[in-house]
Design a protein around this motif. Structure first.
Motif, mmCIF file in Angstrom:
data_model
loop_
_atom_site.group_PDB
_atom_site.id
_atom_site.type_symbol
_atom_site.label_atom_id
_atom_site.label_comp_id
_atom_site.label_asym_id
_atom_site.label_seq_id
_atom_site.Cartn_x
_atom_site.Cartn_y
_atom_site.Cartn_z
ATOM 1 N N TRP A 292 -35.397 -65.297 -27.235
ATOM 2 C CA TRP A 292 -34.892 -64.127 -27.626
ATOM 3 C C TRP A 292 -33.661 -63.505 -26.787
ATOM 4 O O TRP A 292 -32.494 -63.047 -27.259
ATOM 5 C CB TRP A 292 -35.798 -63.137 -28.225
ATOM 6 N N PRO A 293 -34.152 -62.991 -25.517
ATOM 7 C CA PRO A 293 -32.943 -62.285 -24.839
ATOM 8 C C PRO A 293 -32.048 -63.193 -24.337
ATOM 9 O O PRO A 293 -30.705 -62.806 -24.539
ATOM 10 C CB PRO A 293 -33.489 -61.951 -23.444
ATOM 11 N N LEU A 294 -32.016 -64.587 -24.301
ATOM 12 C CA LEU A 294 -31.079 -65.362 -23.945
ATOM 13 C C LEU A 294 -29.910 -65.568 -25.148
ATOM 14 O O LEU A 294 -28.691 -65.505 -25.160
ATOM 15 C CB LEU A 294 -31.464 -66.970 -23.635
ATOM 16 N N ASN A 295 -30.484 -65.333 -26.103
ATOM 17 C CA ASN A 295 -29.735 -65.384 -27.481
ATOM 18 C C ASN A 295 -28.652 -64.260 -27.834
ATOM 19 O O ASN A 295 -27.667 -64.575 -28.292
ATOM 20 C CB ASN A 295 -30.632 -65.679 -28.738
ATOM 21 N N VAL A 296 -29.587 -63.237 -27.500
ATOM 22 C CA VAL A 296 -28.578 -61.906 -27.386
ATOM 23 C C VAL A 296 -27.331 -62.110 -26.225
ATOM 24 O O VAL A 296 -26.397 -61.729 -26.885
ATOM 25 C CB VAL A 296 -29.435 -60.662 -27.374
ATOM 26 N N LEU A 297 -27.927 -62.510 -25.269
ATOM 27 C CA LEU A 297 -26.628 -62.679 -24.165
ATOM 28 C C LEU A 297 -25.565 -63.731 -24.854
ATOM 29 O O LEU A 297 -24.277 -63.522 -24.766
ATOM 30 C CB LEU A 297 -27.322 -63.215 -23.184
ATOM 31 N N PHE A 298 -26.099 -64.772 -25.267
ATOM 32 C CA PHE A 298 -25.203 -65.837 -26.098
ATOM 33 C C PHE A 298 -24.244 -65.176 -27.165
ATOM 34 O O PHE A 298 -22.984 -65.398 -27.311
ATOM 35 C CB PHE A 298 -25.698 -67.108 -26.698
ATOM 36 N N ALA A 299 -24.882 -64.457 -28.028
ATOM 37 C CA ALA A 299 -24.110 -63.897 -29.117
ATOM 38 C C ALA A 299 -23.019 -62.810 -28.713
ATOM 39 O O ALA A 299 -22.176 -62.516 -29.290
ATOM 40 C CB ALA A 299 -25.204 -62.994 -29.985
#
Length: 461
Positions: free
Chosen positions: A227-234
């Motif tokens: 989840w945190p990685l996905n927020v960074l990617f977004a």
């Protein structure tokens, strides 16, 4: 002759007494040397009574059952009482490979001498209705009656409730007991440290609850890593497909974790009814998860301009609900306090991290949004504000596939004048433009690359 007769008479008396003694102590005994667990059984002649002597180390719980497996097996379970100074005896019946439930129809008379002594359970009891129960019987003619046994985890269960929820066993096994040898004069069997009329057939086997472990691990990986990685990617990657792919990956983790949770729920009395706070909140969290999956669809996003803006608040709501669900799950599973505290600490750290990242993204915009805006503005600049010969070169290359400005045709020059209202050489011939001409992009083009800077229009002739 008289003395000989008297001797025979005394011998007969001793033989009779010895036979009576053997008959009075008729019992079959299960003894596990590793834990010094003893379960001895006596079936009283001419009665339905079952006499039990049961002793074992004071684990959270220990049990012995009549049957080849858990389903329809009558079990006698022991665990410490609420104060930890005595033993609670709970007769239970299992409906399948799941936690057995208290059977109030089984009547156990607990006798004097029962308790916890030197960290050992000691139970002396008479069961008045143990030979027949729903789903099973004790076959008194069976010389190899199937039996099972199991041990709970460490000392964490203290209760007076005969139907208290149990943790899954850590070790289990099987043995066969000779019921014919156990039949005789009714009496509580004596303490023993050896097998008698019993054959061990399995274990103790170490138990692994892999489904529960996978349920927890997949959920934590989805929330605290992916989840945190996905927020960074977004927020910081221009390629939106990476964010979409990671979102699908997270959803797959959560769906598998949900499926495992539903499967595990059927194994325990406390979760069979699906009415615990953990389960209720998990079902509530499905709603925002579905909305997050549907919002990016173009037909739905086109219904209203504000619909795409729901993505961020829905993401925060979903994450919060799932974190709370996980914490309640640890409590439902009777996890140790250090594990619960570690979960809370990690959840708070990740929540603070996500909040800071989202504030940063909100302030500067996501990389994808900024890149999309620049592309849109760049297309408008090239259409509305031509740049002398540099613009002519782009027109020529796109229509003829190459060539130099010196080889322009008349129709190409007319096309330029139609689009921009002036001659392509006006900039170099002292035009009235305050920014001048030339072959390189002028200040007007550069200013319009930055949103928020006032736009300067070309003077009209």
């Amino acid at each position: 002759m008289g003395s000989f007769t008297r001797g025979l008479g005394l011998g007969a008396v001793f033989v009779a007494l010895f036979a009576a003694t053997i008959q009075a102590q008729a019992a079959s005994t299960f003894f596990l040397e590793r834990t010094e667990t003893q379960f001895s059984l006596n079936l009283a002649n001419g009665s339905s009574d079952v006499n039990i002597y049961f002793t074992s180390p004071a684990f959270s719980w220990v049990g012995v059952g009549f049957g080849a497996g858990m389903k329809n097996s009558l079990m006698v379970l022991l665990y410490p009482n609420k104060n930890g100074d005595n033993v609670t005896v709970s007769p239970r019946i299992a409906d399948g490979n799941s936690e057995p439930s208290f059977a109030p129809e089984i009547k156990l008379d607990i006798l004097e001498g029962t308790g916890i002594f030197d960290d050992m359970f000691v139970v002396k009891a008479v069961c008045r209705s143990c030979r027949v129960w729903r789903g099973g019987i004790i076959d008194t003619s069976n010389t190899a009656h199937p039996m099972i046994y199991a041990f709970g985890p460490g000392n964490s269960l203290y209760s007076d409730d005969p139907n208290v929820s149990l943790k899954r066993h850590t070790r289990y096994g099987k043995f066969n007991m000779n019921m014919v040898e156990a039949t005789g004069q009714g009496e509580i069997p004596a303490s023993s440290s050896s097998l008698k009329s019993v054959k061990l057939t399995q274990g103790p086997v170490k138990d692994h609850h892999r489904k529960s472990l996978a349920h927890s691990v997949l959920g934590c990986l989805a929330l605290f890593v992916l989840w945190p990685l996905n927020v960074l990617f977004a927020g910081f990657l221009r390629n939106i497909r990476i964010h979409v792919g990671m979102s699908i990956f997270i959803m797959a983790f959560l769906v598998i974790s949900f499926g495992l949770g539903i499967s595990i729920s059927s194994e325990f009395n406390r979760s069979k009814s699906f009415n615990s706070p953990h389960q209720i909140l998990a079902f509530i969290a499905i709603a925002p998860m579905l909305l997050l999956s549907l919002l990016p669809l173009k037909p739905l996003a086109a219904l209203h301009a504000k619909i795409p803006r729901l993505h961020t608040p829905l993401t925060t709501l979903t994450f919060t609900l799932l974190v709370l669900t996980g914490g309640l799950g640890l409590r439902l599973g009777s996890a140790a306090n250090p594990i619960i505290l570690a979960y809370i600490s990690i959840a708070l750290l990740v929540f603070v991290f996500l909040t800071l990242i989202q504030l940063c993204i909100k302030r500067r915009g996501s990389a994808y949004a900024r890149a999309t805006t620049r592309r849109r503005l760049g297309e408008e600049d090239e259409r509305d504000f031509g740049l002398a010969k540099w613009g002519v070169k782009r027109k020529i290359d796109s229509t003829t596939g190459g060539g130099s400005p010196d080889s322009r045709t008349e129709s190409q020059t007319q096309l330029w004048e139609r689009d921009h209202g002036r001659s392509p050489s006006a900039g170099s011939a002292g035009s009235r433009s305050p920014y001048g001409g030339g072959t390189m992009p002028g200040p007007q083009y550069l200013l319009n690359m930055h949103p928020g800077v006032p736009v300067h229009k070309w003077p009209t002739s």
